[in-house]
Motif scaffolding. Structure first.
Motif, PDB file in Angstrom:
ATOM      1  N   ALA A  22       0.732  -1.257   0.003  1.00 44.99           N
ATOM      2  CA  ALA A  22       0.011  -0.027   0.002  1.00 44.99           C
ATOM      3  C   ALA A  22       0.955   1.240  -0.013  1.00 44.99           C
ATOM      4  O   ALA A  22       0.553   2.202  -0.736  1.00 44.99           O
ATOM      5  N   SER A  23       1.896   1.344   0.839  1.00 47.68           N
ATOM      6  CA  SER A  23       2.766   2.445   0.805  1.00 47.68           C
ATOM      7  C   SER A  23       3.484   2.661  -0.334  1.00 47.68           C
ATOM      8  O   SER A  23       3.539   3.972  -0.966  1.00 47.68           O
ATOM      9  N   LEU A  27       3.159   5.923  -2.800  1.00 50.53           N
ATOM     10  CA  LEU A  27       4.235   6.563  -2.940  1.00 50.53           C
ATOM     11  C   LEU A  27       4.560   6.818  -4.527  1.00 50.53           C
ATOM     12  O   LEU A  27       5.045   8.076  -4.723  1.00 50.53           O
ATOM     13  N   MET A  28       4.379   5.948  -5.195  1.00 53.44           N
ATOM     14  CA  MET A  28       4.537   6.187  -6.664  1.00 53.44           C
ATOM     15  C   MET A  28       3.680   7.339  -7.060  1.00 53.44           C
ATOM     16  O   MET A  28       4.180   7.686  -8.468  1.00 53.44           O
ATOM     17  N   GLN A  29       2.742   7.734  -6.597  1.00 56.68           N
ATOM     18  CA  GLN A  29       1.766   8.602  -6.848  1.00 56.68           C
ATOM     19  C   GLN A  29       2.102  10.047  -6.673  1.00 56.68           C
ATOM     20  O   GLN A  29       1.423  10.903  -6.771  1.00 56.68           O
ATOM     21  N   TRP A  30       2.922  10.086  -5.440  1.00 57.67           N
ATOM     22  CA  TRP A  30       2.998  11.451  -4.827  1.00 57.67           C
ATOM     23  C   TRP A  30       4.073  12.330  -5.527  1.00 57.67           C
ATOM     24  O   TRP A  30       4.831  11.748  -6.029  1.00 57.67           O
ATOM     25  N   LYS A 143       9.763   2.274 -15.038  1.00 60.02           N
ATOM     26  CA  LYS A 143       9.766   3.821 -15.199  1.00 60.02           C
ATOM     27  C   LYS A 143       9.159   4.133 -16.476  1.00 60.02           C
ATOM     28  O   LYS A 143       9.156   5.390 -16.913  1.00 60.02           O
ATOM     29  N   LEU A 144       8.777   3.130 -17.434  1.00 63.61           N
ATOM     30  CA  LEU A 144       7.933   3.658 -18.681  1.00 63.61           C
ATOM     31  C   LEU A 144       6.451   4.052 -18.133  1.00 63.61           C
ATOM     32  O   LEU A 144       5.897   4.643 -18.721  1.00 63.61           O
ATOM     33  N   TRP A 145       6.028   3.683 -16.920  1.00 63.45           N
ATOM     34  CA  TRP A 145       4.789   4.142 -16.380  1.00 63.45           C
ATOM     35  C   TRP A 145       4.806   4.832 -15.092  1.00 63.45           C
ATOM     36  O   TRP A 145       3.983   5.739 -14.796  1.00 63.45           O
ATOM     37  N   LEU A 146       6.065   4.853 -14.476  1.00 61.34           N
ATOM     38  CA  LEU A 146       5.909   5.386 -13.225  1.00 61.34           C
ATOM     39  C   LEU A 146       7.062   6.658 -13.165  1.00 61.34           C
ATOM     40  O   LEU A 146       8.112   6.427 -13.997  1.00 61.34           O
ATOM     41  N   PRO A 147       7.201   7.698 -12.563  1.00 64.49           N
ATOM     42  CA  PRO A 147       8.333   8.657 -12.253  1.00 64.49           C
ATOM     43  C   PRO A 147       9.461   8.110 -11.889  1.00 64.49           C
ATOM     44  O   PRO A 147       9.370   7.374 -10.957  1.00 64.49           O
ATOM     45  N   PHE A 154      11.720   5.740  -3.484  1.00 66.63           N
ATOM     46  CA  PHE A 154      10.801   5.169  -2.488  1.00 66.63           C
ATOM     47  C   PHE A 154      10.936   3.720  -2.867  1.00 66.63           C
ATOM     48  O   PHE A 154      10.313   2.616  -2.172  1.00 66.63           O
ATOM     49  N   TRP A 155      11.858   3.278  -3.902  1.00 64.23           N
ATOM     50  CA  TRP A 155      11.780   1.627  -4.463  1.00 64.23           C
ATOM     51  C   TRP A 155      13.445   1.601  -4.043  1.00 64.23           C
ATOM     52  O   TRP A 155      13.539   0.378  -3.255  1.00 64.23           O
ATOM     53  N   VAL A 156      14.328   2.193  -4.938  1.00 61.66           N
ATOM     54  CA  VAL A 156      15.799   1.874  -4.788  1.00 61.66           C
ATOM     55  C   VAL A 156      16.201   2.269  -3.415  1.00 61.66           C
ATOM     56  O   VAL A 156      16.948   1.475  -2.698  1.00 61.66           O
TER      57      VAL A 156
END
Length: 229
Positions: A22-23, A27-30, A143-147, A154-156
């Motif tokens: 969920a986090s 966060l991918m949309q923040w 990264k084709l769909w996410l910033p 938030f991932w790496v």
């Protein structure tokens, strides 16, 4: 005395996995704003949840998620893959070597060196080229769909910080130096709030080696180690 795990462990594992999922989805949309101090709190939160993924996999290695072995194995595979594309059987074998040969040259988690050298050796023991390739491929697809900034922050970054958190509180502090007890380990001073936020109670490390079947969420109830450890 060892007790058989109950399905409460599975609920706890699913809660950790659910919170992480969920986090990271939110966060991918923040909207990333480096001037916003909340950004850095989110990175720390995500780091803590990544550590929770690994601790959940660790419980699976000790069969403390659920009574059925296949459930432990499934949760272990899922948690380690989400954490950093780790191959669960490899981690399983190495972790049990750690318990069998703690603080010796046959212990994959131990290194007779300073913090930096020990940490590098620790990472080299578990990281593989295939793991790096998988993560690179996944990153470039996502990264084709996410910033890209969100992916990095938030991932790496949290997963890398989590390796430091796990190593420092769960390996280096408990096992550095010499010990005069059968588990060749020490525990951090008892403070349950600090112990949870630093490493899901794995600072209580003597207790873990004394009762490895105890899941992380029960470690705080374990008897305190002998004062001389």
């Amino acid at each position: 005395m060892q007790k058989s795990p109950t399905y409460i462990g599975l609920l706890v594992a699913l809660l950790v996995l659910g919170c992480w999922a969920a986090s990271i989805i939110l966060l991918m949309q923040w909207q990333v704003d480096f001037s916003n101090p909340v950004l850095y709190l989110f990175i720390l939160l995500q780091m803590h949840l990544y550590t929770g993924l690994f601790i959940t996999a660790h419980d699976a290695m000790h069969g403390s998620i659920a009574p059925k072995p296949w459930i432990n194995k499934a949760i272990g595979f899922i948690s380690t893959f989400l954490y950093a594309s780790f191959w669960y059987p490899k981690l399983y074998n190495k972790h049990h070597l750690h318990h069998s040969h703690v603080h010796t040259h046959d212990d994959p988690d131990y290194h007779d060196g300073n913090f930096f050298k020990w940490y590098v050796q620790f990472i080299r023991n578990y990281l593989s080229i295939w793991q790096i390739v998988i993560m690179a491929v996944v990153f470039n697809i996502l990264k084709l769909w996410l910033p890209q900034a969100n992916l990095l922050l938030f991932w790496v970054v949290p997963s890398l910080l989590s390796t430091l958190q796990l190593f420092y509180f769960g390996t280096y502090l408990p096992h550095k130096g010499e010990h005069d007890n059968k588990h060749q380990s020490r525990s951090l001073p008892r403070n349950h709030l600090v112990a949870f936020f630093t490493c899901y109670f794995f600072g209580y490390h003597y207790e873990h080696h004394e009762s490895p079947w105890l899941p992380w969420w029960k470690l705080w109830k374990a008897p305190e180690p002998p004062k001389h450890n």
